[in-house]
Design an enzyme around this catalytic site. Structure first.
Site, PDB file in Angstrom:
ATOM      1  N   GLU A 190      -2.958  -3.527  -3.406  1.00 49.54           N
ATOM      2  CA  GLU A 190      -2.566  -4.557  -4.352  1.00 49.54           C
ATOM      3  C   GLU A 190      -1.388  -5.365  -3.816  1.00 49.54           C
ATOM      4  O   GLU A 190      -0.669  -6.010  -4.579  1.00 49.54           O
ATOM      5  CB  GLU A 190      -2.198  -3.930  -5.706  1.00 49.54           C
ATOM      6  CG  GLU A 190      -0.943  -3.085  -5.703  1.00 49.54           C
ATOM      7  CD  GLU A 190      -1.197  -1.625  -5.360  1.00 49.54           C
ATOM      8  OE1 GLU A 190      -0.386  -0.791  -5.745  1.00 49.54           O
ATOM      9  OE2 GLU A 190      -2.222  -1.320  -4.699  1.00 49.54           O
ATOM     10  N   ASP A 219       3.685  -7.652  -4.831  1.00 51.53           N
ATOM     11  CA  ASP A 219       2.965  -6.442  -5.236  1.00 51.53           C
ATOM     12  C   ASP A 219       2.675  -6.522  -6.735  1.00 51.53           C
ATOM     13  O   ASP A 219       3.568  -6.785  -7.553  1.00 51.53           O
ATOM     14  CB  ASP A 219       3.801  -5.206  -4.936  1.00 51.53           C
ATOM     15  CG  ASP A 219       2.991  -3.927  -5.106  1.00 51.53           C
ATOM     16  OD1 ASP A 219       2.301  -3.553  -4.144  1.00 51.53           O
ATOM     17  OD2 ASP A 219       3.062  -3.335  -6.196  1.00 51.53           O
TER      18      ASP A 219
END
Length: 597
Positions: free
Chosen positions: A517, A474
């Protein structure tokens, strides 16, 4: 109403004892002609003789039924004229017939009687097909023409047989023979080469519409009746026989009738006596009216020309491909489209298909050959997509489809069509890419990644051992990057991370974008240390290559959670959940960290 066993006063019984191999070649040709012209599955010619029906010829087959059964079904409709049944299931006369019920693909039926010159019925010309159909006026007239030709041949055969019997009985009694031939529609001529006279039978004169006293015996007059364009050919053929270059005199030519029109005839003769020096003295022969056959030939040629023009205009290759029992193959017919499909001419493949085999893509050549072998062995349709490497067009995709049938000599004949599907294959590849790839990062999307990790777990469980590392990644502070620099730079940051992940993967690994993301990675046959090494390389690479925005450099970091997937995992969700928890721990511990669980 049809019955399965018609009474004695209904349709005559079928004599199935005569095999197709024994059928006269003329009737076989007519049956094949009809089958090909009308595009039906079966064409039959039957004969009615002394109250019993026999099959003269058959082309094709239908639903596994025997030709005798088909003929029997055809004769159950008591109608002296042409009968066309568009759909046997909907026709009251045929829908309850056992053959129709047992063979649902016997749908279309047409019959035209073979009528004798006296008006009697000699048999029938029958068409059968496995699909409903109809005949337009031109097709019906064509079927009548075929029936007339068949009837003429039946009558001619009957006459010839009768004449032979009488000839044997009468010991070549010329007077009696002449009377018999006079009523058969065949004319006799007798030429005296010493006096240059030629005598004609009444039957000969009647063929051309002359009365007995309207034809002279002078040979000069006989030549004047021959069409000017055919005269030289006729005289040369006769002279060749006089000089013993040919065993007999046989010609087809046009001759003028009494009304001034021209008719096609077949004239056959032989020198029956010569002098001591071998010079011909007497020649006897016959003349037969073949005008109907020539008219039919012209119509067939027109049909062939039309079909050729149509197939040449089709954007693709219409073909007839034949493979002999010992393996040699060639295209017995190829439309003009073969140049666009294979960049060869029909003449180049008329005797050998080796030129085609050579341009099949090497990776597809084995499958191409195997598909034809399977189709030939089982007589199942050939259907294949394959690549060709052409001199001008380069790499192209082709799709071929054809239906095979076995010929009497053991060879296999395919009729089919080949078309260019290069654009379709390109579109399919693009659609496949759209369905499996994340548009922004060009990494596999979540759906495709999940299929891959499930396949990896199945492999581990199937091998009953091994493992795979699952990483959840992430980007840190991604929202802040979007807020400060804008979504365009945020997208650029995602692509930058995706590129670095892709650079670190082996061929057996996969990385995918599974969220905004968030990225996921599966490393095949990797344990925790190997996964830690991979994660550190990713972080180091990110640190070494900050994202450039004008004169500024934007540092990117990533948090990574690692778990190991083993055969004991009931599903991929367990391993993903562990790596997700590890990622949460990395986020909670300050970001830009690697945690394992």
């Amino acid at each position: 109403m049809l019955t399965s066993a018609p009474p004695d006063d209904a349709s005559p019984p079928v004599d199935a004892g005569r095999s197709r191999d024994a059928a006269d070649a003329r009737f076989e040709a007519l049956a094949r002609m009809a089958r090909g012209h009308f595009g039906v599955s079966t064409a039959l010619i039957t004969q009615l003789d002394a109250g019993r029906q026999s099959i003269l010829a058959g082309a094709g087959g239908s639903c596994g039924a025997t030709l005798a059964e088909l003929a029997s079904c055809g004769q159950t409709i008591a109608d002296a004229g042409m009968v066309v049944v568009a759909d046997t299931r909907a026709d009251q006369r045929l829908r309850d017939h056992p053959l129709v019920i047992d063979n649902p693909c016997l749908r279309f039926y047409a019959r035209c009687p073979l009528l004798a010159s006296s008006g009697g019925t000699l048999g029938a010309f029958c068409l059968f097909d496995d699909k409903p159909g109809e005949l337009d006026d031109e097709q019906r007239e064509f079927l009548r023409d075929l029936a007339r030709l068949a009837a003429m041949a039946v009558e001619s055969d009957s006459t010839a047989a009768r004449l032979q019997e009488e000839a044997d009985a009468l010991r070549a009694n010329e007077g009696r023979m002449a009377l018999a031939i006079a009523g058969s529609g065949t004319g006799i001529w007798d030429r005296n080469l010493q006096t240059q006279e030629i005598h004609y039978s009444s039957g000969w004169k009647s063929i051309l519409g002359y009365a007995d006293d309207q034809v002279s015996n002078r040979i000069e007059d006989s030549y004047r009746r021959i069409h000017p364009d055919d005269l030289a050919y006729v005289q040369a053929s006769m002279q060749a026989h006089f000089e013993r270059k040919t065993p007999s005199y046989e010609v087809e030519h046009r001759i003028r009738c009494q009304d001034g029109s021209y008719k096609w005839i077949s004239s056959r003769g032989k020198v029956v006596s010569r002098d001591s020096e071998g010079q011909p003295l007497r020649m006897i022969g016959t003349t037969t009216d073949i005008s109907a056959m020539h008219a039919m030939s012209e119509r067939l040629q027109q049909s062939v020309d039309l079909i050729t023009c149509l197939t040449d205009e089709v954007p693709g290759l219409v073909f007839q491909y034949r493979r002999l029992p010992h393996g040699e193959a060639f295209f017995s017919y190829a439309s003009a489209g073969i140049w666009d499909i294979y960049e060869v001419s029909p003449q180049q493949v008329a005797s050998s298909a080796a030129a085609i085999d050579a341009i099949i893509h090497p990776d597809d050549r084995e499958a191409y050959r195997a598909s034809l072998d399977t189709s030939a062995a089982s007589l199942t349709p050939w259907d294949l997509e394959y690549r060709v490497q052409l001199p001008r067009q380069g790499l192209r995709w082709r799709q071929g489809a054809a239906r095979p049938r076995r010929l009497e000599d053991g060879s296999t004949l395919w009729h089919g069509f080949i078309t260019d599907v290069t654009d379709r294959k390109r579109i399919e590849a693009e659609l496949q890419e759209f369905a499996t790839t994340d548009f922004l990062t060009q990494l596999p999307n979540r759906r495709h990644f999940m299929k891959h990790i499930e396949a990896e777990l199945a492999r581990i469980q199937r091998n009953d051992g091994g493992c795979a590392a699952v990483l959840m990644c992430d980007m840190d502070h991604f929202k802040a990057i979007n807020d400060q620099w804008g979504h365009a730079l945020g997208d650029l940051a995602l692509r930058h991370v995706a590129t670095i992940l892709r650079e670190q993967l082996r061929k057996t690994d996969m990385a995918g974008r599974v969220g905004g993301e968030e990225f996921a990675v599966v490393l095949s046959d990797a344990d925790i240390p190997a996964a830690m090494a991979f994660a550190r390389r990713v972080q180091q690479r990110l640190a070494a290559t900050p994202l450039a925005e004008g004169d500024q450099r934007i540092a990117l970091t990533i948090s990574i959670g690692i778990a190991v997937m083993t055969a004991s995992d009931a599903s991929v969700d367990a391993a993903l959940s562990r790596s997700d928890r590890a990622l949460y721990r990395a986020k909670e511990s300050g970001r830009n960290r690697i945690e394992c669980l």
